[in-house]
Scaffold this active site. Structure first.
Site, short mmCIF file in Angstrom:
data_model
loop_
_atom_site.label_atom_id
_atom_site.label_comp_id
_atom_site.label_asym_id
_atom_site.label_seq_id
_atom_site.Cartn_x
_atom_site.Cartn_y
_atom_site.Cartn_z
N GLY A 81 -0.85 2.66 1.85
CA GLY A 81 -1.61 2.69 0.61
C GLY A 81 -2.56 1.51 0.48
CB THR A 82 -2.23 -2.09 1.32
OG1 THR A 82 -1.02 -2.21 0.59
CG2 THR A 82 -3.06 -3.35 1.17
CG ASN A 162 2.93 -0.38 -9.55
OD1 ASN A 162 1.86 -0.19 -10.11
ND2 ASN A 162 3.37 -1.60 -9.29
CD GLN A 190 5.06 3.73 -6.94
OE1 GLN A 190 5.89 4.62 -6.98
NE2 GLN A 190 5.28 2.58 -6.34
CB ALA A 211 4.19 8.43 4.55
CG HIS A 212 6.52 3.26 2.14
ND1 HIS A 212 7.22 2.50 1.23
CD2 HIS A 212 5.25 2.83 2.08
CE1 HIS A 212 6.39 1.65 0.65
NE2 HIS A 212 5.17 1.83 1.14
CB THR A 248 -4.89 5.27 19.55
OG1 THR A 248 -5.73 4.65 20.51
CG2 THR A 248 -4.17 6.44 20.17
CB CYS A 340 8.79 -13.92 -6.12
SG CYS A 340 10.20 -14.43 -7.09
N1 PLP Z 1 -0.40 1.16 -4.84
C1 PLP Z 1 0.72 1.26 -5.58
C2 PLP Z 1 0.64 1.75 -6.99
C3 PLP Z 1 1.94 0.88 -5.03
O1 PLP Z 1 3.04 0.97 -5.77
C4 PLP Z 1 1.98 0.40 -3.70
C5 PLP Z 1 3.26 -0.05 -3.08
O2 PLP Z 1 4.20 -0.41 -3.76
C6 PLP Z 1 0.79 0.34 -2.97
C7 PLP Z 1 -0.38 0.72 -3.57
C8 PLP Z 1 0.77 -0.16 -1.56
O3 PLP Z 1 1.16 0.85 -0.66
P1 PLP Z 1 1.65 0.48 0.81
O4 PLP Z 1 2.97 -0.18 0.68
O5 PLP Z 1 1.75 1.79 1.52
O6 PLP Z 1 0.61 -0.39 1.41
#
Ligand code: PLP
Length: 405
Positions: A81-82, A162, A190, A211-212, A248, A340
């Site tokens: 996601g990041t 989140n 989320q 995915a996680h 890849t 933190c």
């Molecule tokens: N965006 C939201 C709202 C999230 O809660 C998170 C992860 O907690 C992310 C982005 C980041 O996703 P990733 O851990 O796959 O980089």
């Protein structure tokens, strides 16, 4: 229900109420990925192994697209996601045209807010009007819309928060933005795998998922980019994924993500109903046991505006750090609504944006469920949380009695 081996804290059953942080991999997802990892094969290679990998890769992208209401060519596989959020925001900002303006809110996850901060350092104006977030954690799109002007390059609003689980009125923002021909990005990390998400219906230019969060593998996510939206790669390389995300292709990870999404879709209605009942049971139970004056549920009052698997609770008079630590000792994994940094606990950006009272900023805990959470987990977690909170409150009262003489 998909099951992984039971976990235990000593002889005690460990209860994972931190599903918004991450979720355990489905065994079925592992099985779906295994042959692709073992076989190898680069989808770009012009031989049998490559062709087999290419077929699996394309099938995974088709499954993901179908599950999210998108076209397969709109799917870009990322590391999570990041990366997906950064890829979208950097691209939509149009850095090559020089600095412009971006409309956002204080609700965003650091994956988005750091991308915005990075652009601010490059001269962009990022508008996060405090009035654009209601006390319930819902964005006020009409306030966001007031900030849109001729220099605005993009607006961004997460689909679901989140921390408190507030589901955002994204379509309203898209409609406001359309009047200016402005693209909207959404961080749906989320939301995907928790509620139904349809890219076409949302009308956004780009959407990020990971995915996680829905029992897929860690280390893979996706960006949906509407046809006609130009995505500039964050790192230069080969021509993979139409040059939008060189490198890849991680075939096994994409297959895992697609399998996890399919499984969610097959069980969505049952799972959402179960989560909602857990969320409401936990909220009711805490209020009944500790008193309505001790417990504050953060987020929208209307249950349909909250993610079914998320409950954020402020405990008046209870230190959040102490609560979290003692819950950990009691075998309940939860998460503090704060981060933190360098040894200091910083209040959560979401709770700050919602103008939660200072006394509750460090006393709020997020409980979140996943596909393997059971009714027994919730019954037992409720008992443990109440016992721990009562213990902390009792100790504080005793201290007060002693201190006051
Ligand atoms: N965006 C939201 C709202 C999230 O809660 C998170 C992860 O907690 C992310 C982005 C980041 O996703 P990733 O851990 O796959 O980089």
């Amino acid at each position: 229900m998909d099951r992984t081996p039971p976990r235990s804290a000593g002889s005690r059953h460990l209860i994972d109420l931190d599903g918004n942080a991450t979720t355990p991999l489905y065994p079925a997802v592992l099985e779906a990925m295994r042959p692709h990892w073992l076989a190898g094969g680069n989808p770009e290679s012009r031989h049998g192994l490559g062709r087999t990998a290419r077929q699996a890769w394309e099938r995974a992208r088709e499954t993901l697209a179908a599950g999210l209401g998108a076209h397969p060519d709109e799917v870009i596989i990322t590391s999570g996601g990041t990366e997906a959020n950064h890829l979208a925001i950097q691209s939509l900002a149009g850095i090559e045209r020089g600095p412009g303006q971006i409309v956002a809110t204080g609700l965003e996850h650091p994956a988005v807010s750091s991308a915005l901060d990075q652009l601010a350092n490059q001269g962009f104006e990022v508008i996060r009007d405090p009035e654009a977030v209601g006390l319930d954690g819902i964005a006020r799109c009409e306030v966001m819309a007031r900030a849109i002007g001729p220099f605005t390059r993009l607006a961004t609003l997460m689909l679901a928060n989140n921390e408190v689980g507030s589901i955002q009125p994204l379509r309203a923002l898209v409609d406001h933005a359309a009047a200016w021909g402005l693209p909207v990005h959404t961080d749906a990390v989320q939301a995907v795998g928790r509620i139904a998400v349809n890219f076409q219906e949302l009308g956004v230019a780009t959407l990020a998922a990971s995915a996680h969060k829905f029992h897929g593998p860690v280390g893979v996510g996706l960006l949906l980019a509407r046809r006609g939206v130009t995505i500039h790669p964050l790192a230069q390389g080969g021509a993979q994924q139409s040059g939008r995300r060189p490198g890849t292709p991680p075939v096994a990870l994409a297959v895992g993500m697609a399998t996890a999404l399919e499984r969610f879709r097959a069980q969505a209605a049952e799972r959402q109903a179960r989560w909602e009942s857990f969320r409401d049971q936990l909220a009711r139970g805490l209020i009944e046991a500790l008193g309505a004056d001790r417990v504050e549920i953060h987020g929208p009052g209307q249950p349909t505006l909250r993610l079914p698997q998320t409950l954020n609770v402020g405990f008046h008079g209870v230190d959040g750090d102490a609560l979290l630590m003692q819950l950990d000792l009691a075998g309940v994994a939860a998460s503090l609504g704060s981060a933190c940094a360098s040894g200091a606990t910083l209040p959560s950006p979401t709770l700050l944006a919602m103008k939660v009272s200072p006394g509750l900023l460090r006393s709020s805990v997020r409980f979140s469920f996943h596909a393997q959470t059971t009714k027994d987990d919730i019954d037992e977690a409720l008992r443990r949380i109440v016992a721990v909170a009562r213990g902390i409150l009792g100790a504080a009262d005793e201290f007060r009695v002693v201190a006051l003489g």
